[in-house]
Design a protein around this motif. Structure first.
Motif, mmCIF file in Angstrom:
data_model
loop_
_atom_site.group_PDB
_atom_site.id
_atom_site.type_symbol
_atom_site.label_atom_id
_atom_site.label_comp_id
_atom_site.label_asym_id
_atom_site.label_seq_id
_atom_site.Cartn_x
_atom_site.Cartn_y
_atom_site.Cartn_z
ATOM 1 N N ALA A 1 0.842 -1.201 0.000
ATOM 2 C CA ALA A 1 0.000 0.000 0.000
ATOM 3 C C ALA A 1 0.877 1.251 0.000
ATOM 4 O O ALA A 1 2.032 1.211 0.423
ATOM 5 C CB ALA A 1 -0.886 0.006 1.240
ATOM 6 N N PHE A 2 0.315 2.374 -0.458
ATOM 7 C CA PHE A 2 1.124 3.610 -0.529
ATOM 8 C C PHE A 2 1.450 4.155 0.845
ATOM 9 O O PHE A 2 2.372 4.934 1.002
ATOM 10 C CB PHE A 2 0.456 4.663 -1.417
ATOM 11 C CG PHE A 2 -0.564 5.534 -0.729
ATOM 12 C CD1 PHE A 2 -1.807 5.041 -0.371
ATOM 13 C CD2 PHE A 2 -0.279 6.863 -0.458
ATOM 14 C CE1 PHE A 2 -2.748 5.850 0.258
ATOM 15 C CE2 PHE A 2 -1.216 7.693 0.165
ATOM 16 C CZ PHE A 2 -2.449 7.173 0.528
ATOM 17 N N LYS A 3 0.677 3.714 1.830
ATOM 18 C CA LYS A 3 0.989 4.036 3.225
ATOM 19 C C LYS A 3 0.215 3.062 4.107
ATOM 20 O O LYS A 3 -0.705 2.387 3.638
ATOM 21 C CB LYS A 3 0.641 5.486 3.542
ATOM 22 C CG LYS A 3 -0.844 5.796 3.558
ATOM 23 C CD LYS A 3 -1.030 7.237 4.015
ATOM 24 C CE LYS A 3 -2.466 7.523 4.320
ATOM 25 N NZ LYS A 3 -2.698 8.914 4.707
ATOM 26 N N PRO A 4 0.582 2.955 5.400
ATOM 27 C CA PRO A 4 -0.116 1.997 6.255
ATOM 28 C C PRO A 4 -1.573 2.375 6.496
ATOM 29 O O PRO A 4 -1.969 3.527 6.267
ATOM 30 C CB PRO A 4 0.677 2.049 7.573
ATOM 31 C CG PRO A 4 1.697 3.104 7.438
ATOM 32 C CD PRO A 4 1.640 3.696 6.080
ATOM 33 N N PRO B 1 4.725 3.659 -4.133
ATOM 34 C CA PRO B 1 6.148 3.363 -4.301
ATOM 35 C C PRO B 1 6.439 1.879 -4.042
ATOM 36 O O PRO B 1 7.244 1.264 -4.754
ATOM 37 C CB PRO B 1 6.834 4.240 -3.241
ATOM 38 C CG PRO B 1 5.858 5.327 -2.926
ATOM 39 C CD PRO B 1 4.497 4.736 -3.145
ATOM 40 N N ALA B 2 5.781 1.308 -3.031
ATOM 41 C CA ALA B 2 6.061 -0.078 -2.656
ATOM 42 C C ALA B 2 5.737 -1.037 -3.796
ATOM 43 O O ALA B 2 6.566 -1.879 -4.180
ATOM 44 C CB ALA B 2 5.238 -0.443 -1.413
ATOM 45 N N LEU B 3 4.552 -0.905 -4.364
ATOM 46 C CA LEU B 3 4.160 -1.813 -5.442
ATOM 47 C C LEU B 3 5.068 -1.598 -6.662
ATOM 48 O O LEU B 3 5.483 -2.568 -7.321
ATOM 49 C CB LEU B 3 2.680 -1.595 -5.807
ATOM 50 C CG LEU B 3 2.120 -2.517 -6.887
ATOM 51 C CD1 LEU B 3 2.270 -3.992 -6.505
ATOM 52 C CD2 LEU B 3 0.643 -2.198 -7.160
ATOM 53 N N ASP B 4 5.408 -0.371 -6.947
ATOM 54 C CA ASP B 4 6.275 -0.061 -8.073
ATOM 55 C C ASP B 4 7.630 -0.772 -7.925
ATOM 56 O O ASP B 4 8.136 -1.421 -8.858
ATOM 57 C CB ASP B 4 6.455 1.474 -8.116
ATOM 58 C CG ASP B 4 7.198 1.953 -9.345
ATOM 59 O OD1 ASP B 4 7.257 1.195 -10.326
ATOM 60 O OD2 ASP B 4 7.731 3.086 -9.321
ATOM 61 N N ILE B 5 8.199 -0.685 -6.725
ATOM 62 C CA ILE B 5 9.513 -1.303 -6.479
ATOM 63 C C ILE B 5 9.408 -2.830 -6.582
ATOM 64 O O ILE B 5 10.263 -3.485 -7.186
ATOM 65 C CB ILE B 5 10.049 -0.847 -5.105
ATOM 66 C CG1 ILE B 5 10.412 0.641 -5.182
ATOM 67 C CG2 ILE B 5 11.241 -1.685 -4.650
ATOM 68 C CD1 ILE B 5 10.533 1.330 -3.829
ATOM 69 N N ALA B 6 8.343 -3.377 -6.009
ATOM 70 C CA ALA B 6 8.154 -4.833 -6.072
ATOM 71 C C ALA B 6 8.084 -5.303 -7.519
ATOM 72 O O ALA B 6 8.716 -6.300 -7.903
ATOM 73 C CB ALA B 6 6.878 -5.226 -5.318
ATOM 74 N N ILE B 7 7.338 -4.574 -8.336
ATOM 75 C CA ILE B 7 7.182 -4.954 -9.742
ATOM 76 C C ILE B 7 8.509 -4.823 -10.491
ATOM 77 O O ILE B 7 8.874 -5.684 -11.296
ATOM 78 C CB ILE B 7 6.085 -4.074 -10.402
ATOM 79 C CG1 ILE B 7 4.711 -4.540 -9.939
ATOM 80 C CG2 ILE B 7 6.173 -4.083 -11.916
ATOM 81 C CD1 ILE B 7 4.309 -5.924 -10.436
ATOM 82 N N ARG B 8 9.241 -3.750 -10.216
ATOM 83 C CA ARG B 8 10.515 -3.569 -10.925
ATOM 84 C C ARG B 8 11.471 -4.721 -10.625
ATOM 85 O O ARG B 8 12.176 -5.192 -11.507
ATOM 86 C CB ARG B 8 11.153 -2.251 -10.516
ATOM 87 C CG ARG B 8 10.447 -1.075 -11.126
ATOM 88 C CD ARG B 8 11.420 0.072 -11.219
ATOM 89 N NE ARG B 8 10.811 1.289 -10.742
ATOM 90 C CZ ARG B 8 11.483 2.434 -10.586
ATOM 91 N NH1 ARG B 8 12.766 2.486 -10.831
ATOM 92 N NH2 ARG B 8 10.864 3.505 -10.180
ATOM 93 N N VAL C 1 11.269 -3.863 3.574
ATOM 94 C CA VAL C 1 10.086 -3.301 4.245
ATOM 95 C C VAL C 1 9.722 -2.027 3.490
ATOM 96 O O VAL C 1 10.467 -1.046 3.497
ATOM 97 C CB VAL C 1 10.365 -3.013 5.730
ATOM 98 C CG1 VAL C 1 9.144 -2.365 6.382
ATOM 99 C CG2 VAL C 1 10.739 -4.306 6.453
ATOM 100 N N LEU C 2 8.577 -2.057 2.783
ATOM 101 C CA LEU C 2 8.265 -0.964 1.854
ATOM 102 C C LEU C 2 7.068 -0.122 2.288
ATOM 103 O O LEU C 2 6.836 0.947 1.742
ATOM 104 C CB LEU C 2 8.029 -1.532 0.441
ATOM 105 C CG LEU C 2 9.202 -2.328 -0.153
ATOM 106 C CD1 LEU C 2 8.887 -2.766 -1.584
ATOM 107 C CD2 LEU C 2 10.507 -1.538 -0.130
ATOM 108 N N THR C 3 6.266 -0.622 3.225
ATOM 109 C CA THR C 3 5.176 0.176 3.815
ATOM 110 C C THR C 3 5.253 -0.057 5.317
ATOM 111 O O THR C 3 5.361 -1.210 5.755
ATOM 112 C CB THR C 3 3.796 -0.279 3.299
ATOM 113 O OG1 THR C 3 3.839 -0.376 1.876
ATOM 114 C CG2 THR C 3 2.691 0.695 3.714
ATOM 115 N N GLU C 4 5.196 1.025 6.099
ATOM 116 C CA GLU C 4 5.500 0.906 7.529
ATOM 117 C C GLU C 4 4.292 0.501 8.372
ATOM 118 O O GLU C 4 3.934 1.183 9.336
ATOM 119 C CB GLU C 4 6.165 2.193 8.044
ATOM 120 C CG GLU C 4 5.293 3.450 8.065
ATOM 121 C CD GLU C 4 5.237 4.211 6.749
ATOM 122 O OE1 GLU C 4 5.261 3.589 5.678
ATOM 123 O OE2 GLU C 4 5.117 5.456 6.794
#
Ligand code: UGA
Length: 442
Positions: A331-334, A343-350, A394-397
């Motif tokens: 998620a974009f934030k918790p 950002p989290a999903l984008d990084i995971a996909i990349r 850890v991409l979303t806190e």
């Protein structure tokens, strides 16, 4: 008071439920029959703390109904427009939903009614709609009343906002329409009587100021986040710790510690699109350079994602191919299941596209992620994601990730390597458990 809410997205659904909760009679309209059916059953269409309870309470009182039929708004005195203003192809806001909702709504508006815009729009939109409204329904009044709710705190922010802004005809200096302005203020004060009685500051301004309050607030917040992320870049090459830096400068009350968390930067359905739309609007207004800095704000923000992918690759020895990566958070934030521009999903996909074996888990956003990114592997728990991982990201806190016991994590991963994309873990505790810990700018 009889109220209508047009649009049952994030803003509209929360606004409708909250208005019913504080005692108004609400009819909420959306063009999506599935969404209306779910809301009519009392089901929240997205994850938002307190929304299910608020909806259930409102439904139990019989003070709220959901419909796809715009004619049912006839009878309401105040009509809120709460539809989306997505980013258009050139970065400018796409106003097609606002315009369509407004045109359809106008057929049922009576003299004396208020049409209240809540959507985030380019400055100048309200003046245009006001002229159209007055031509179609003499005596009806157009108000801009921006919304400042944060996802994750949406109900609370709606019922007890930190300020109310009414953009009324005649509110900005030199505008002529004092009678309509006074009427609008009196009616909105009734709508928000509870918040006003609780001492919420209420500012009466003109249309343009109200529109600008919203976009400039989001531009300021985005700038604050990118400022600290620029400091994170400096910290990375100097060996400084951006979190300690933020703590220290944040103690200056003029600066403040809020929105100074460096990490992966901002995402979501608001800040990224709003700064681009504001930038595009300034160019249309004949000010091509006034908001140049927002291009930098955007660029710094997007560089954080590149930096995280690079850092993960470095931590894996230079290549991610075939490496097993535990991604915690999408998620974009918790406290949200929203993955718009996350950002989290984008990084995971990349990382997935670069050949890594990514196992992703988010407490609420697995399904919303799967809908837009079906190729990623989603698992049902942090533990499953962590099993045999070569690196932990850890991409979303989420609190659940902050609370992880590094010793337990150590017992299930293959390699003790963690990238803390949100600077939300305790580096000492993770290092004590044998981890190579890498933060973002610390
Ligand atoms: C934002 C504004 O905060 C609301 O006031 C506004 O009403 C809303 O947009 C809107 O225009 O509708 P929201 O998108 O829910 O609210 O999220 P924020 O809490 O602002 O967070 C935005 C992003 O910034 C998130 O990705 C978050 O992780 C990031 N962020 C936030 C940071 O990277 N660092 C921080 O210090 C704070």
């Amino acid at each position: 008071m009889q109220i209508s809410v047009i649009g049952c997205g994030y803003l509209g659904a929360v606004h409708a439920a909250s208005m019913a909760k504080v005692g108004h009679d609400v009819v909420a309209v959306d063009v999506d029959p599935e969404r209306i059916a779910a809301l009519s059953r009392g089901e929240a269409p997205f994850f938002e703390p307190e929304l299910p309870e608020t909806l259930a309470a409102a439904t139990a009182t019989g003070r709220i109904r959901f419909t796809t039929d715009m004619s049912e708004v006839a009878g309401a005195r105040v009509h809120f427009i709460a539809v989306g203003t997505p980013q258009g192809a050139d970065g400018a806001a796409d106003l097609r939903y606002v315009d369509a909702a407004f045109t359809e709504l106008t057929r049922y508006v009576r003299p004396g009614d208020l049409v209240v815009g809540k959507s985030t729009v380019p400055v100048g939109t309200a003046a245009r709609l006001a002229a159209e409204l007055t031509a179609a329904v003499p005596g009806a009044v157009l108000v801009w009343n921006p919304e400042f709710l944060r996802e994750g705190f949406a109900v609370q922010d709606t019922i007890a906002p930190d300020r109310l802004v009414y953009g009324v005809p005649g509110g900005d200096a030199g505008a002529p329409d004092e009678e309509a302005g006074a009427h609008a203020v009196a009616v909105l004060d009734e709508v928000y009587a509870g918040a006003i009685a609780a001492g919420t500051p209420r500012l009466v301004v003109g249309h343009a100021t109200a529109e600008l309050v919203k976009v400039s607030a989001n531009a300021f917040l985005a700038t604050k986040i990118s400022f600290i992320n620029a400091m994170a870049e400096i910290a990375e090459v100097t060996g400084a710790d951006v979190t300690a830096l933020a703590d220290a400068i944040g103690l200056d009350a003029r600066i403040g510690r809020k929105f100074l968390n460096a990490g992966l930067g901002f995402g979501g359905g608001c800040l990224p699109k709003d700064i681009r739309a504001f930038r595009a609007r300034s160019v249309e207004l004949g000010l091509p350079h006034t908001l140049d800095f927002l291009d930098d704000v955007d660029a710094i923000n997007l560089r954080r994602r590149d930096r995280a992918v690079e850092a993960a690759t470095e931590l894996l020895g230079g290549s991610v191919v075939g490496k097993r990566i535990a991604v915690l958070g999408l998620a974009f934030k918790p406290n949200s299941d929203d993955v718009r521009d996350s950002p989290a999903l984008d990084i995971a996909i990349r990382l997935h596209d670069a050949g890594a074996e990514v196992l992703a888990f988010d407490p609420e956003a697995n399904e919303t992620s799967r809908r837009v990114r079906p190729t990623l592997t989603y698992v049902g728990s942090a533990r499953e994601a962590l099993a045999a991982a070569d690196v932990v990201l850890v991409l979303t806190e989420w609190q659940e990730f902050r609370d992880l016991d590094p010793f337990e994590v150590a017992s299930v991963v293959t390699d003790r390597v963690v990238l803390d994309g949100r600077n939300c873990l305790d580096p000492v505790a993770w290092r004590d458990a044998g981890f190579t810990y890498r933060g973002m700018g610390r």
